[in-house]
Design a protein around this motif. Structure first.
Motif, short mmCIF file in Angstrom:
data_model
loop_
_atom_site.label_atom_id
_atom_site.label_comp_id
_atom_site.label_asym_id
_atom_site.label_seq_id
_atom_site.Cartn_x
_atom_site.Cartn_y
_atom_site.Cartn_z
N HIS A 14 -1.71 -16.10 -12.36
CA HIS A 14 -2.51 -16.76 -11.70
C HIS A 14 -2.53 -16.11 -10.28
N ARG A 15 -0.96 -16.13 -9.45
CA ARG A 15 -0.23 -15.80 -8.66
C ARG A 15 -0.75 -14.19 -7.95
N THR A 16 -0.04 -13.08 -9.19
CA THR A 16 -0.43 -11.96 -8.99
C THR A 16 -1.34 -11.58 -8.94
N LYS A 17 -2.60 -12.66 -9.88
CA LYS A 17 -3.60 -11.76 -9.59
C LYS A 17 -4.43 -12.56 -8.18
N SER A 18 -4.34 -13.31 -7.89
CA SER A 18 -5.05 -14.13 -6.96
C SER A 18 -3.96 -12.79 -5.62
N SER A 19 -2.74 -12.48 -5.32
CA SER A 19 -2.67 -11.99 -4.18
C SER A 19 -2.96 -10.82 -3.91
N ASN A 20 -3.41 -9.63 -4.52
CA ASN A 20 -3.68 -8.30 -4.32
C ASN A 20 -4.74 -8.05 -4.18
N PHE A 21 -5.31 -8.47 -2.77
CA PHE A 21 -6.55 -8.67 -2.36
C PHE A 21 -6.07 -7.21 -0.52
N MET A 22 -5.14 -7.02 -0.88
CA MET A 22 -4.93 -5.29 -0.50
C MET A 22 -4.29 -5.13 -0.97
N ILE A 23 -4.49 -3.49 -0.76
CA ILE A 23 -3.48 -3.10 -1.73
C ILE A 23 -2.86 -1.62 0.04
N PRO A 24 -1.67 -1.39 -0.57
CA PRO A 24 -0.61 -1.23 0.41
C PRO A 24 -0.61 0.10 0.10
N SER A 25 -0.10 0.77 1.40
CA SER A 25 -0.40 2.53 1.28
C SER A 25 1.18 3.18 1.04
N ASP A 27 3.04 4.43 2.64
CA ASP A 27 4.00 4.70 3.11
C ASP A 27 5.39 3.51 3.58
N GLU A 28 4.14 2.17 2.92
CA GLU A 28 5.00 0.92 2.52
C GLU A 28 5.45 0.80 1.36
N ASP A 29 4.84 1.26 0.56
CA ASP A 29 6.07 1.46 -0.46
C ASP A 29 7.36 2.38 -0.64
N LEU A 30 7.24 3.45 0.37
CA LEU A 30 8.40 3.86 0.83
C LEU A 30 8.93 4.13 1.66
N LYS A 31 8.91 2.55 2.47
CA LYS A 31 10.09 1.56 3.02
C LYS A 31 9.96 0.77 1.98
N PHE A 32 9.77 0.07 1.01
CA PHE A 32 10.19 -0.73 0.89
C PHE A 32 11.47 -0.56 -0.50
N LEU A 33 11.17 1.18 -0.75
CA LEU A 33 12.48 1.75 -1.91
C LEU A 33 13.67 1.95 -1.18
N ARG A 34 13.38 2.25 0.27
CA ARG A 34 14.02 2.02 1.18
C ARG A 34 15.64 1.42 1.20
N SER A 35 14.21 0.23 1.87
CA SER A 35 14.71 -0.45 2.20
C SER A 35 15.33 -1.47 0.83
N GLN A 36 15.74 -1.48 -0.73
CA GLN A 36 16.25 -2.09 -1.72
C GLN A 36 17.67 -0.46 -2.39
#
Length: 116
Positions: A14-25, A27-36
């Motif tokens: 329920h938590r994963t379905k309800s929190s996906n109302f915004m799609i990340p760009s 660039d945000e995915d790349l930032k997250f990958l670089r931070s990881q």
């Protein structure tokens, strides 16, 4: 005790379905990958530094306890473990912090130097 597995799975789904109302760009995915990647690099460097500090502090501590009369009388097992673990923990956190900050600085520099 604890949360039953079916209730936990239902809550997670329920938590994963309800929190996906915004799609990340992308660039945000790349930032997250670089931070990881920066975090993993910091952890690796911290573990290496902590293991070196552990050996570097354990050897003189254990030799001193067996040879010096003052250390024999005043440093029990808890004190010896505290000396060794304090050096290891300090080395880990200092090295991990420096490595993560250096990686973040490098990533920021590449973002600003990138041609538009």
């Amino acid at each position: 005790m604890g949360i039953p597995m079916d209730v936990r799975d239902a809550w997670v789904n329920h938590r994963t379905k309800s929190s996906n109302f915004m799609i990340p760009s992308p660039d945000e995915d790349l930032k997250f990958l670089r931070s990881q990647m920066c975090t993993q690099e910091g952890v690796r460097a911290g573990v290496k530094s902590a293991s070196i500090a552990c050996v570097a502090s354990a050897v003189p501590t254990l030799i001193a306890v067996r040879t010096l009369p003052w250390a024999k009388a005043n440093l029990n097992y808890t004190a010896q473990a505290l000396i060794i673990s304090a050096a290891s923990i300090a080395a880990y956190f200092i090295t991990a912090d420096k490595t993560i900050l250096e990686c973040a600085r490098r990533n920021t520099r590449t973002l600003y130097d990138k041609p538009s």
